[in-house]
Design a protein around this motif. Structure first.
Motif, PDB file in Angstrom:
ATOM      1  N   LYS A   1      54.931 -66.919 -14.036  1.00  0.00           N
ATOM      2  CA  LYS A   1      55.714 -67.201 -15.240  1.00  0.00           C
ATOM      3  C   LYS A   1      54.817 -67.219 -16.467  1.00  0.00           C
ATOM      4  O   LYS A   1      55.221 -66.838 -17.558  1.00  0.00           O
TER       5      LYS A   1
ATOM      6  N   ARG B   1      54.061 -63.910 -18.440  1.00  0.00           N
ATOM      7  CA  ARG B   1      54.960 -63.377 -19.468  1.00  0.00           C
ATOM      8  C   ARG B   1      54.283 -63.541 -20.830  1.00  0.00           C
ATOM      9  O   ARG B   1      54.290 -62.626 -21.645  1.00  0.00           O
TER      10      ARG B   1
ATOM     11  N   THR C   1      50.061 -61.613 -20.664  1.00  0.00           N
ATOM     12  CA  THR C   1      50.076 -60.422 -19.825  1.00  0.00           C
ATOM     13  C   THR C   1      48.679 -59.805 -19.775  1.00  0.00           C
ATOM     14  O   THR C   1      48.077 -59.556 -20.820  1.00  0.00           O
TER      15      THR C   1
ATOM     16  N   ALA D   1      54.573 -53.573 -22.324  1.00  0.00           N
ATOM     17  CA  ALA D   1      54.964 -54.757 -21.548  1.00  0.00           C
ATOM     18  C   ALA D   1      54.720 -56.054 -22.314  1.00  0.00           C
ATOM     19  O   ALA D   1      55.581 -56.934 -22.349  1.00  0.00           O
TER      20      ALA D   1
ATOM     21  N   HIS E   1      57.579 -58.809 -23.395  1.00  0.00           N
ATOM     22  CA  HIS E   1      57.569 -60.182 -22.895  1.00  0.00           C
ATOM     23  C   HIS E   1      57.741 -61.207 -24.013  1.00  0.00           C
ATOM     24  O   HIS E   1      58.056 -62.362 -23.753  1.00  0.00           O
ATOM     25  N   ARG E   2      57.489 -60.775 -25.255  1.00  0.00           N
ATOM     26  CA  ARG E   2      57.636 -61.678 -26.401  1.00  0.00           C
ATOM     27  C   ARG E   2      58.780 -61.253 -27.317  1.00  0.00           C
ATOM     28  O   ARG E   2      58.848 -61.656 -28.470  1.00  0.00           O
TER      29      ARG E   2
ATOM     30  N   TYR F   1      63.856 -62.869 -24.333  1.00  0.00           N
ATOM     31  CA  TYR F   1      63.442 -64.235 -24.005  1.00  0.00           C
ATOM     32  C   TYR F   1      63.614 -65.119 -25.244  1.00  0.00           C
ATOM     33  O   TYR F   1      62.837 -64.995 -26.196  1.00  0.00           O
TER      34      TYR F   1
ATOM     35  N   GLU G   1      62.132 -55.837 -17.485  1.00  0.00           N
ATOM     36  CA  GLU G   1      61.921 -56.677 -18.661  1.00  0.00           C
ATOM     37  C   GLU G   1      60.845 -57.729 -18.415  1.00  0.00           C
ATOM     38  O   GLU G   1      60.538 -58.529 -19.287  1.00  0.00           O
ATOM     39  N   TRP G   2      60.268 -57.742 -17.215  1.00  0.00           N
ATOM     40  CA  TRP G   2      59.152 -58.614 -16.870  1.00  0.00           C
ATOM     41  C   TRP G   2      58.184 -57.778 -16.046  1.00  0.00           C
ATOM     42  O   TRP G   2      58.447 -57.454 -14.895  1.00  0.00           O
TER      43      TRP G   2
ATOM     44  N   PRO H   1      54.387 -58.027 -15.623  1.00  0.00           N
ATOM     45  CA  PRO H   1      52.958 -58.353 -15.567  1.00  0.00           C
ATOM     46  C   PRO H   1      52.221 -57.587 -14.470  1.00  0.00           C
ATOM     47  O   PRO H   1      51.011 -57.408 -14.556  1.00  0.00           O
TER      48      PRO H   1
END
Length: 145
Positions: free
Chosen positions: A7, A10, A13, A46, A50-51, A56, A79-80, A82
């Motif tokens: 987690k 995210r 990365t 990516a 993630h931001r 999110y 969308e995730w 890593p």
């Protein structure tokens, strides 16, 4: 990925962009004039994804609730990222999982683990933390076999 480390990736990365090559021509959905041609290099952002606040809420805040099963189910897997996705995902992810399994197998082969008297049974879960944890901890007695 259910771990806190996963987690955390995210926000932090390791590889903020993924490099891929198009295997076939691809028309960008909603933009028929844009075609990613076979063999073209593609850069997937990516880290910025993630931001992205559309994906999110409060994207710069660590929030494990983003990974509740219902939210994960309603989100596209890409969308995730890593560890990347698909057949070219990070080999390190599999290596880490394999290393943990081998370590556990070696421990179980050489030691017997049992709960000692200091552990409260039945376990009472700590409601003050966002991870699954017992209130008083879990204490084990380890004996060589």
């Amino acid at each position: 990925m259910g771990s806190i480390a996963g987690k955390t990736l995210r926000l932090y990365t390791v590889l903020p962009v993924l490099n891929r090559e198009a295997l076939e021509d691809f028309v960008v959905p909603g933009y028929p004039n844009y075609v990613i041609k076979k063999g073209m290099a593609v850069v997937i952002p990516a880290g910025p994804m993630h931001r992205d606040e559309k994906l999110y809420p409060e994207p710069n805040r660590f929030n494990p609730d983003n990974f509740e099963p219902e939210k994960v189910k309603n989100r596209e897997s890409v969308e995730w990222l890593p560890f990347g996705d698909g057949p070219r995902n990070c080999i390190g992810k599999r290596f880490g999982e394999m290393q943990a399994r081998i370590g556990l197998a070696m421990l179980i082969q050489q030691f017997k683990f049992s709960v000692c008297d200091k552990t409260t049974i039945p376990i009472k879960y700590d409601k003050k933390t966002f991870i699954v944890a017992s209130e008083g901890g879990i204490y084990l007695k380890v004996e060589r076999v």
